[in-house]
Write an enzyme that holds these catalytic residues in place. Structure first.
Site, PDB file in Angstrom:
ATOM      1  CE  LYS A 161       1.363   4.916   8.305  1.00 52.32           C
ATOM      2  NZ  LYS A 161       1.258   4.207   7.228  1.00 52.32           N
ATOM      3  CG  ASP A 186       5.590   3.863   0.715  1.00 51.24           C
ATOM      4  OD1 ASP A 186       6.024   4.520   1.868  1.00 51.24           O
ATOM      5  OD2 ASP A 186       4.640   3.710   0.448  1.00 51.24           O
ATOM      6  CE1 TYR A 233      -3.719   2.301   0.578  1.00 49.75           C
ATOM      7  CE2 TYR A 233      -2.224   3.211   2.481  1.00 49.75           C
ATOM      8  CZ  TYR A 233      -3.434   3.473   1.622  1.00 49.75           C
ATOM      9  OH  TYR A 233      -4.274   4.574   1.740  1.00 49.75           O
TER      10      TYR A 233
HETATM   11  C1  LIG Z   1       0.590   4.752   5.758  1.00 46.04           C
HETATM   12  C2  LIG Z   1       1.203   4.419   4.650  1.00 46.04           C
HETATM   13  C3  LIG Z   1       1.291   5.304   3.492  1.00 46.04           C
HETATM   14  C4  LIG Z   1       0.014   6.378   3.399  1.00 46.04           C
HETATM   15  O1  LIG Z   1       0.431   7.125   4.634  1.00 46.04           O
HETATM   16  P1  LIG Z   1      -0.913   8.384   4.835  1.00 46.04           P
HETATM   17  O2  LIG Z   1      -0.139   9.196   5.823  1.00 46.04           O
HETATM   18  O3  LIG Z   1      -1.747   7.466   5.406  1.00 46.04           O
HETATM   19  O4  LIG Z   1      -1.522   9.014   3.650  1.00 46.04           O
HETATM   20  C5  LIG Z   1       2.097   5.015   2.362  1.00 46.04           C
HETATM   21  N1  LIG Z   1       2.788   4.019   2.145  1.00 46.04           N
HETATM   22  C6  LIG Z   1       3.023   3.302   3.359  1.00 46.04           C
HETATM   23  C7  LIG Z   1       4.170   2.095   3.373  1.00 46.04           C
HETATM   24  C8  LIG Z   1       2.240   3.308   4.564  1.00 46.04           C
HETATM   25  O5  LIG Z   1       2.394   2.461   5.552  1.00 46.04           O
END
Ligand SMILES: *Cc1c(COP(=O)(O)O)cnc(C)c1O
Length: 424
Positions: free
Chosen positions: A267, A239, A144
């Site tokens: 995060k 990511d 994701y």
């Molecule tokens: C949480 C997450 C996102 C999205 O971040 P948001 O602040 O919720 O938009 C993107 N990539 C990864 C790997 C994530 O865990």
């Protein structure tokens, strides 16, 4: 456990907010029942509107590496509040945060701050396409990367939880700019490059997947992604929104010794406030406006409150490198409570208990989990004051606020569950 007030709040919420929540997984659709409406957090604990107390292993889905209301972060926020809530103009603190990020992630020679992980991945992809003048992006099933249109193809997290193959509202033309391959498959990646290598702008991946539950990279997988992107002139995007400052201070790229071209963060870098960042090679980042032609902007980007909280968090982490040893030990102790019928995946303080005995290395295998058994486990723990992610396909987190007693109690409850359920 009484949840009357949460139930009343949910019915009010359902009238004004879709599904009663501002992000899908919070609705507990995968596990059923009413999500506790929270009123307060402190250390490893959260408290709901009915006065129930829980040991929290969601930690706001990752950001709270130091637990709730860590004094260092609260103090930084107090000071920041005295100066103002938003300027829309450059500040010294943004420079410090960018320097702090670069210090932990040497591959991020230049950094742009944004407001969420989604914004970070969306912007990194635009930049990768602008830089390479190519369109196609390779992602992996079950990973994701936020709710970016073209990335909601075989996405994990809430999309996996709801069992949606894709999402309404994303034109096929966008989705077709993305190729989704099985996670951990070097062969699939080789084939994709052999077939369309000169069209691929970037490969984006979670270097430790967290959004299909925790799935570590297989030996050689990240190395293959690095080698193939170099060979075909595509960019490699890690990511690390979840893994950055989580699996190590320098993220998965430090842990596995791979240097990507671009990295996305979120995060933890906001210290519990909304923040994200993307960055990487200086020649690529110089393509971002106003120094280059790839446009990206944000009214609240570099917001002083978020930056203050993030800066306090990252400085604390730099000054307390031993915290990763503590997290490792506590997480290992927690994950020792397992049973024959389940698979426990863990990297540092990220973990998932999959209700399958078969091991989980990709999304197909994650999906073979017994979600009904997971649901039972989840409610068993919740009713005993232990708050795990309300989906089989989400990672749990241990924070530095989790005490040995918290871990022991949690492990005991889990062991009791496994003993009772002879079929696991
Ligand atoms: C949480 C997450 C996102 C999205 O971040 P948001 O602040 O919720 O938009 C993107 N990539 C990864 C790997 C994530 O865990």
């Amino acid at each position: 456990m009484n949840r009357n007030r949460s139930e009343a709040l949910l019915s009010r919420a359902l009238k004004v907010i879709p599904g009663g929540v501002n992000s899908p997984v919070r609705a507990f659709r995968a596990v059923g029942g009413t999500p506790p409406f929270l009123v307060r957090g402190e250390g490893s604990r959260i408290y709901d509107a009915d006065g129930n107390e829980y040991i929290d292993y969601v930690c706001s889905w990752g950001p709270l590496l130091l637990g709730h209301r860590h004094p260092v972060i609260i103090e930084a926020l107090r000071e920041a509040l005295e100066r103002g809530t938003s300027f829309g103009a450059p500040t010294e603190w943004e420079v410090e945060l960018a320097e702090e990020i670069r210090d932990a992630f040497p591959s991020m020679e230049m950094v742009r701050l944004v407001n969420s992980g989604t914004e970070a991945t969306m912007s990194a992809l635009r930049l990768a396409r602008g830089y390479t003048r190519r369109t196609l992006v390779v992602k992996f099933e079950g990973c994701y990367h936020g709710h970016v249109d073209s990335l909601l193809v075989k996405a994990g997290s809430g999309v996996a939880t709801l069992g949606l193959p894709d999402t309404a509202g994303v034109p096929e033309e966008f989705a077709s700019t993305t190729m989704a391959l099985p996670y951990n498959s070097i062969e699939a990646l080789e084939q994709a490059f052999a077939a369309r290598g000169n069209q691929i702008a970037a490969v984006i991946l979670e270097p430790v997947a967290g959004n299909m539950g925790c799935v570590p990279p297989r030996a050689g997988f990240l190395e293959a992604a690095r080698a193939l992107t170099v060979k075909y002139g595509a960019l490699l995007i890690f990511d690390e929104v979840m893994t950055g400052f989580r699996v190590a201070r320098g993220g998965a790229q430090q842990l596995y010794g791979i240097r990507p071209d671009l990295t996305t963060l979120g995060k933890i870098i906001g210290g519990g406030l909304p923040a994200g960042a993307y960055g990487g090679r200086a020649d690529i980042m110089s393509m971002v406006a106003p120094s280059g032609p790839v446009y990206q902007a944000g009214t609240l980007s570099g917001n002083p409150l978020a930056v203050a909280a993030g800066l306090a968090m990252l400085r604390y982490i730099r000054n307390h490198p031993e915290l990763y040893t503590q997290l490792e030990q506590r997480s290992a102790a927690l994950c020792a409570a397992t049973s024959q019928g389940v698979t426990v995946n863990r990297v540092g303080s990220m973990f998932t208990v999959f209700f399958t005995p078969h091991g989980v290395t990709d999304y197909e295998m994650a999906k073979r989990s017994d979600t009904a058994a997971f649901r039972e486990f989840f409610h068993w723990m919740l009713d005993r004051g232990i708050y795990f992610p309300p989906s089989q396909f989400e990672a749990g987190f241990v924070s530095t606020a989790h005490t040995e007693a918290d871990i022991k109690r949690t492990a005991e409850m889990a062991a009791e569950f496994f003993e009772q359920k002879t079929r696991f």
